[in-house]
Scaffold this active site. Structure first.
Site, PDB file in Angstrom:
ATOM      1  N   ASP A 170       0.820  -1.204   0.000  1.00  0.00           N
ATOM      2  CA  ASP A 170       0.000   0.000   0.000  1.00  0.00           C
ATOM      3  C   ASP A 170       0.856   1.256   0.000  1.00  0.00           C
ATOM      4  O   ASP A 170       0.381   2.322  -0.384  1.00  0.00           O
ATOM      5  CB  ASP A 170      -0.930  -0.008   1.214  1.00  0.00           C
ATOM      6  CG  ASP A 170      -2.049  -1.008   1.047  1.00  0.00           C
ATOM      7  OD1 ASP A 170      -3.148  -0.599   0.638  1.00  0.00           O
ATOM      8  OD2 ASP A 170      -1.829  -2.208   1.294  1.00  0.00           O
ATOM      9  N   LYS A 200      -0.755  -5.067   4.185  1.00  0.00           N
ATOM     10  CA  LYS A 200      -1.789  -5.570   5.088  1.00  0.00           C
ATOM     11  C   LYS A 200      -1.168  -6.196   6.339  1.00  0.00           C
ATOM     12  O   LYS A 200      -0.143  -6.876   6.271  1.00  0.00           O
ATOM     13  CB  LYS A 200      -2.650  -6.591   4.357  1.00  0.00           C
ATOM     14  CG  LYS A 200      -3.845  -7.100   5.136  1.00  0.00           C
ATOM     15  CD  LYS A 200      -4.775  -5.991   5.580  1.00  0.00           C
ATOM     16  CE  LYS A 200      -5.291  -5.160   4.437  1.00  0.00           C
ATOM     17  NZ  LYS A 200      -6.178  -4.060   4.882  1.00  0.00           N
TER      18      LYS A 200
END
Length: 355
Positions: free
Chosen positions: A245, A256
């Site tokens: 991300d 995550k």
């Protein structure tokens, strides 16, 4: 062109323009039902991102770009532009693609009068969606080279076993995906690829990965998150391959929650740990993973399952959605421009224009 995934023989993108609305696959309904959500306002786009109807850093960015264009279609003023930008930017703080995509749309308006903002913004959003498809395909090509190298080193013919985490496939992008793009190409080209899919509590994004792989005919097995260390220790994974991300300019990786533990087990047992991410996921202004904003989500994701309580009422909960894997644990980064070391020098080699 080949597509990342076909659903019952039909090629899909995750997001597309549908008349005066933006249509997207509603990932909250998967794997049980393939449904579509239609977005007509920036508020609806923000809700889709925040409530995880759309997921994955590349797709979040494209959705935000479309959301900004929808806002300007209703009111093309500087005030409306700023309001919509702030609303969308606040939805998911960890994924840097979101802010990048909003900046891309705003930059496209720099030399356009407000009367042309709506068309210019929508054109830029559509261009970002198309570019994401090509970017992910190229990540797949470079990642395939990594898989082939792992096969050669393992000396087991044409078989490779991949451990992944969360969902970094077609559903996380517009098409192809990041970490799963090499897997899809490997499968299409005859490499015997098998995937270990971690469940990825508490949102269970592993279910999306399993659904994708099943539709593509890729052999896979789901494991509980806490089983990952065991299978790496037993020599059952040849490579760990995940998405991201946010990647710092020095190669630290936010992904995550649970990714860091997989990186630790991979390092302990000599298994390569690769991260697949486009340039839009690299935060070239941030040099330390400690500076990544870590989203904290609703405690109900942890203490409830389908509305059914799993813990006593009032139990304190911390629900961090992401963790940071230090660059020292990352074997390499797979980008649309090639593979590099997870370091300032490695990233600068592939992206010299970013300083």
């Amino acid at each position: 062109m080949m597509r990342g995934v076909r659903v019952d023989g039909v090629p899909w993108r995750t997001i597309w323009l549908d008349g005066d609305a933006v249509a997207a696959i509603d990932q909250r309904r998967l794997p049980g039902e393939l449904a579509v959500v239609r977005l007509r306002t920036a508020e609806e786009a923000a809700a889709a991102i925040r409530d995880m109807a759309v997921r994955g850093a590349p797709l979040i960015g494209v959705t935000a770009a479309f959301g900004l264009a929808l806002a300007l279609a209703r009111e093309a003023t500087p005030a409306a532009l700023d309001r919509a930008s702030a609303l969308l930017r606040a939805t998911r703080p960890t994924a840097v693609n979101l802010a990048w995509a909003l900046d891309e749309v705003r930059d496209a308006l720099a030399n356009v009068s407000p009367s042309g903002w709506a068309d210019a913004a929508m054109a830029r959003a559509r261009a970002l969606a198309d570019a994401d498809v090509d970017t992910c395909r190229r990540i797949g090509e470079h990642g395939l080279d990594v898989l082939l190298d792992v096969v050669r080193r393992a000396g087991r013919g044409d078989r490779v076993r991949v451990l992944t985490h969360c969902n970094a496939g077609w559903l996380a992008a517009v098409d192809w995906g990041t970490a799963l793009a090499p897997v899809y190409l490997a499968h299409e080209r005859g490499l015997a690829v098998e995937v270990w899919v971690s469940e990825t509590r508490p949102r269970n994004q592993g279910a999306l990965t399993a659904w994708e792989l099943g539709k593509a005919g890729v052999p896979h097995t789901v494991v509980a998150d806490n089983a990952a260390g065991h299978l790496v220790q037993r020599g059952l994974a040849d490579i760990v391959l995940v998405g991201a991300d946010r990647v710092t300019a020095t190669g630290d990786v936010a992904n995550k929650i649970g990714t860091y533990l997989k990186a630790l087990s991979a390092r302990a047992h000599g298994v390569p740990f690769y991260v697949a991410a486009p340039a839009s996921t690299i935060d070239f202004r941030l040099r330390d993973g400690a500076g990544v904003p870590i989203e904290e989500r609703d405690a109900r994701e942890v203490v409830e399952l389908g509305g059914v309580p799993l813990f006593p009422p009032g139990t304190p909960v911390k629900n961090w959605a992401f963790d940071v894997t230090p660059a020292a644990l990352v074997t390499g980064l797979v980008t649309e421009r090639g593979v590099c070391a997870a370091s300032a020098e490695g990233i600068a080699r592939l992206f010299p224009e970013r300083g």
